[in-house]
Design a protein around this motif. Structure first.
Motif, mmCIF file in Angstrom:
data_model
loop_
_atom_site.group_PDB
_atom_site.id
_atom_site.type_symbol
_atom_site.label_atom_id
_atom_site.label_comp_id
_atom_site.label_asym_id
_atom_site.label_seq_id
_atom_site.Cartn_x
_atom_site.Cartn_y
_atom_site.Cartn_z
ATOM 1 N N ASP A 145 -20.859 -35.178 -1.961
ATOM 2 C CA ASP A 145 -20.970 -36.011 -3.164
ATOM 3 C C ASP A 145 -20.664 -37.486 -2.922
ATOM 4 O O ASP A 145 -20.636 -38.274 -3.863
ATOM 5 N N LYS A 146 -20.463 -37.872 -1.670
ATOM 6 C CA LYS A 146 -20.138 -39.280 -1.418
ATOM 7 C C LYS A 146 -20.663 -39.719 -0.049
ATOM 8 O O LYS A 146 -20.603 -38.957 0.908
ATOM 9 N N SER A 153 -20.001 -42.824 2.516
ATOM 10 C CA SER A 153 -19.152 -43.986 2.785
ATOM 11 C C SER A 153 -19.611 -44.677 4.051
ATOM 12 O O SER A 153 -19.786 -44.039 5.088
ATOM 13 N N LYS A 210 -25.438 -49.774 -2.959
ATOM 14 C CA LYS A 210 -24.725 -49.108 -4.062
ATOM 15 C C LYS A 210 -25.690 -48.305 -4.916
ATOM 16 O O LYS A 210 -25.394 -47.189 -5.348
ATOM 17 N N GLY A 228 -26.296 -45.072 -3.734
ATOM 18 C CA GLY A 228 -25.145 -44.173 -3.701
ATOM 19 C C GLY A 228 -24.212 -44.381 -2.532
ATOM 20 O O GLY A 228 -23.403 -43.500 -2.219
ATOM 21 N N THR A 287 -21.018 -46.081 -0.829
ATOM 22 C CA THR A 287 -19.783 -46.808 -1.086
ATOM 23 C C THR A 287 -19.375 -47.537 0.182
ATOM 24 O O THR A 287 -19.341 -46.934 1.263
#
Lengths: 588, 588
Positions: A221-222, A224, A241, A244, A246
């Motif tokens: 879900d992330k 980076s 961004k 999605g 970060t």
């Protein structure tokens, strides 16, 4: 400090740390092939500037191991270090040498950020059999290196999907699917080209390699990305961004991995992550060892990339033909260095050219016998008409990366030079015309090329080919054509080089290199077969070929290839060059 | 019990043991290739009698995996088990299939004595990624197998040093030197041919393999051999004791290894020792993993062995030429089985012949397309003059082991048969004439052979060659010529086969096999080069060769080889056979 002073200082550090030896690899924290100056520790310590080598310092000895390609160069550059000719008969690898030199309970220091987890593990196992301990927690160099260059800080930029052929979100999704297959919920990336490919980002942090210093961490879900914020423009930040991503500062990465979820199941490629990162993650999380999904994804070029690569072959071919024409016809005085500048100028005329994909090898006479020769003002030879000249170069274009080698004679070749050139050409054609099933490995193709030389008691000390990135690293894994037992099947879309060679130390060297793309051939009752499509357009030197040594199929191949070179390149060439190329490619 | 009944009974056992699947390899407690009947569990359970395969039984499914060589045979023999064509596109290996079929926390049973430590470890790693447990402590078969054959009990006998060329004491000493190099004080051997070689012992415990069921344990001051005392004559016992060997009963071995010194540093080859033994030793002792020293020692033949092998080539060549002459000229009705008997009779006429080195493959017509065809009364074809006949056989002589394949046509060959035969011959010659540096691996030689077929969209599903023992196993590791990335350098003294083939399912198969010995060639400025010496003497079929497909070097090779065959064999042949061979080997 000269190398002896550095050695003395290092030995004092070793005494303080209680270690009997230290290993200094040529490496950075990302297991890169080429290094930013910040990480050129081996060069700083030993004086050797080649791109592959390992130094070992004990209390009384200092050695530097490097392979065939760099023996001549290392011999000239080393003073306080003894050269170990890696791969030569009776020369033990550095780890074996250490095992014999040290005693049980001795400790060896090796900075865990500068070595892959896989290699550290392998070394630990070997040393432990003798009761020797490898300590990967010690960095004995940083304190000594007073004037160390800072980390590079070039801007990152987006590689438009028009070139990349696949959006970063599509790539994230493919990677996550593989993570699910492997039952992983987290994936850590440190390899710069894997990250550049995955995020459709490029930069100039490493000379010739259009990458950014980054780490990445992908969960379900992330996403980076760890990068110096100064490198990311506000516009790029917004785009990332939106997709999605970060952003975190590069320096935050090490804390972050040490703080992963306790039950995380982390997908790691032990070949492409440092021992330091591996150890940090292993303390708390489960590790799932597997090749980075991006490695296999990246090496298989998509249709958009392939169509750009075909177009780049025409552009790069024109630049090289313009250069070879100039070399052949211009009266201007030339040296190895000045020819490199001239070739660069011809490449700069081409659309979407960014920079060379590696430092050109312009090697005249006996320098051409040095596989990875790099001319500097001290060695720069003026060109004359009495010898062979080897030119190995490439460009990074937005539309792809190129790599090409040609060898020419600037005067009248000897019969041995002609025989050698013809043998290398036969090896080159053996690859170019190879047909192989989908189970074939690169070492099989390599053997087909090498046979032509082996039968004459000849050989060359490098692989027949390596993978090439798409506007990325000119050396890209995992597929390769080499003697090594690399267990990767060749698959359609893989871009490789075909570059057999022959080097007579002190006399001359020959290498003939095209890029080749694996493509589908017919399917027979014995299965699906593959072949190569040529992705480099530039003639060979028929004056250096003994036609009686070629069979009919080989002669036909040369003529067919030359016809294609002329047909594709000539429309964009100036009249004199076109005419010259017509002569060079005439039916023989 | 039919296979369905056995399957039902096994599933009840699985329920009792709480396992979701069981793996049944084709294996014994010594990681042998060929199995005594006592261990032919796979055949008992599935009905498949080939020499390679793995069965997997889950609660609802039963599958049997086997490679290319056995697909046709397995298809005919299996009823309750589904055939998985291992190596075929889209057929997952059994472990991958299990990973997909089972769920997390499921348990799989695999008898730890029937799997090598290396393979068990690899399987455990793969299954654990999915949360599946591999339990190697369960033997679910022994209780079910009521009429299981007992363990073999043939006499052991000494292989005189006149044949072996090195005394057992010299071999012990070489092994101990390697143990010291590896810092080991104890070495455990379970591989039967390693033990046979080390102790200069032979037996007949395994069909075609002249070995004894044994284990061995070597320390720096004691040599222990575990063997059924009934197999050792008093004279042999005395000889062994004189050479410092202590004898123990075979059955005592498992207790002994469980009771090794707590601090022992035990040299083990995880490929050649069972998981059961490995686990038992690992509980108390330090394990040093390395290939058994005897593996590399054994595969490099000594001068005495080599001179015997040269002499054996003449004897075996005469037997095969006598056979091919009989096949060509005798009017007697022939079948596949009767021809095997006839060839055996010709071999029995030769000095020091002991028994066949494997079950002869006598394959007529479409049977020749089955690589490892074994005729039985149900399939036994009568020979006629309308098709190809493939004969693959070998002998175990006190003076060495042989392996030879020839393919002939009993009538008039088609143009496709001639083209295929010629291509296989070209592949054979590519190996026979290969020249290679001391760094060369078998996969490179394999590729040189295979290229001739690949270029035509053809291939064959087995390696180009395997190692051969000296009066020992006809398949001997570790060197081989195959597509696999086996990282073993070819070295002078290694005895291999050269046997490319081509198989057209339902029509015919071709294989041309000689034994070849790695020998020194010249040293050039590029290093030391090696080549092969032919160790098989028997003509090829010029009537099956399209001479226009051969280049001059290939034609010269055939003529030179045929001259040598005639010169060496003819003195010992009867006049009609000699005359016939003269015709077969005449300059072409």
């Amino acid at each position: 400090m000269n190398t002896q002073n550095k050695l003395d200082a290092l030995r004092r550090k070793m005494d303080e740390a209680g270690v009997s030896a230290v290993i200094i690899p040529n490496a950075d924290s990302h297991q890169s092939e080429y290094l930013a100056e910040h990480w050129q520790t081996l060069k700083w310590l030993t004086g050797f500037s080649g791109s592959a080598g390992t130094a070992v310092v004990t209390k009384t000895q200092a050695g530097m191991w490097t392979d065939f390609r760099y023996w001549i160069q290392a011999d000239a550059q080393l003073d306080s270090f003894k050269l170990f000719r890696q791969g030569d008969t009776d020369v033990p690898p550095f780890d074996k040498w250490l095992t014999h030199t040290l005693s049980s309970n001795d400790r060896i220091a090796l900075d865990g950020k500068m070595v892959s987890a896989a290699q550290a593990n392998s070394l630990k196992n070997k040393f432990s059999q003798k009761g020797i301990v490898l300590d990967t927690t010690l960095d004995l160099i940083s304190d000594l290196w007073q004037d160390r260059p800072s980390m590079p800080r070039t801007p990152a930029f987006e590689l438009d999907v028009v070139y990349a052929g696949e959006t970063r979100k599509e790539k994230f999704s493919r990677i996550r699917k593989k993570m699910a297959d492997y039952n992983a919920d987290c994936h850590v990336l440190a390899a710069l080209d894997d990250i550049a490919w995955t995020f459709n980002l490029r930069g100039e942090d490493i000379h010739s390699n259009p990458v950014n210093l980054t780490f990445a961490l992908i969960t379900m879900d992330k996403i980076s990305l760890f990068i110096d914020p100064a490198k990311v423009s506000p516009a790029l930040e917004t785009t990332l961004k939106t997709d999605g991503v970060t952003l975190f500062d590069y320096d935050v990465f090490y804390e972050t991995v040490q703080d992963l979820n306790k039950n995380a199941r982390v997908l790691l490629d032990p070949e492409r992550i440092s021992d330091f990162i591996y150890q940090a993650i292993e303390m708390r999380s489960d590790i799932i060892e597997h090749s980075n999904p991006s490695v296999m994804f990246k090496c298989v070029k998509n249709e958009v990339e392939i169509s750009h690569i075909r177009e780049t072959a025409v552009k790069d071919g024109r630049a090289v033909v313009n250069f070879l024409h100039w070399l052949d016809t211009s009266d201007a005085p030339k040296t190895e260095i000045s020819t490199a500048e001239q070739l660069l100028n011809f490449r700069k005329e081409q659309d979407a050219f960014i920079h060379p994909s590696f430092d050109s090898i312009m090697a005249f006479k006996e320098h051409s016998a040095i596989c990875h020769y790099s001319a500097d003002p001290d060695t720069d030879l003026p060109l004359s008409s009495d010898a062979m000249f080897l030119t190995d170069s490439g460009g990074n274009y937005l539309t792809g990366t190129t790599d090409i080698t040609r060898t020419v004679h600037l005067g009248a070749p000897t019969s041995q030079e002609i025989r050698d050139y013809t043998l290398v050409l036969k090896a080159h054609i053996a690859v170019a015309t190879a047909r192989f099933p989908t189970t074939a490995r690169g070492y099989q193709i390599d053997a087909m090329a090498r046979r032509h030389l082996w039968q004459q008691g000849l050989d060359f000390g490098h692989g027949t080919g390596h993978g090439v990135g798409f506007f990325l690293c000119v050396h890209e894994g995992p597929a390769r054509l080499s003697t090594l037992p690399v267990d990767i099947a060749l698959a359609p879309g893989m871009l490789l080089t075909n570059e057999p060679g022959l080097y007579r130390e002190g006399l001359y060297g020959i290498r003939l290199e095209n890029m080749i793309l694996v493509i589908d051939d017919e399917e027979t009752q014995f299965g699906k077969f593959l072949k190569f499509e040529n992705m480099t357009l530039c003639h060979f030197e028929c004056d250096l070929v003994d036609k009686t040594m070629l069979n009919l199929a080989e002669i036909n191949w040369v003529n067919g290839y030359h016809q294609m070179v002329y047909d594709q390149l000539s429309p964009g060439l100036d009249a004199p060059v076109r005419q010259w190329l017509g002569h060079k490619t005439k039916h023989f």
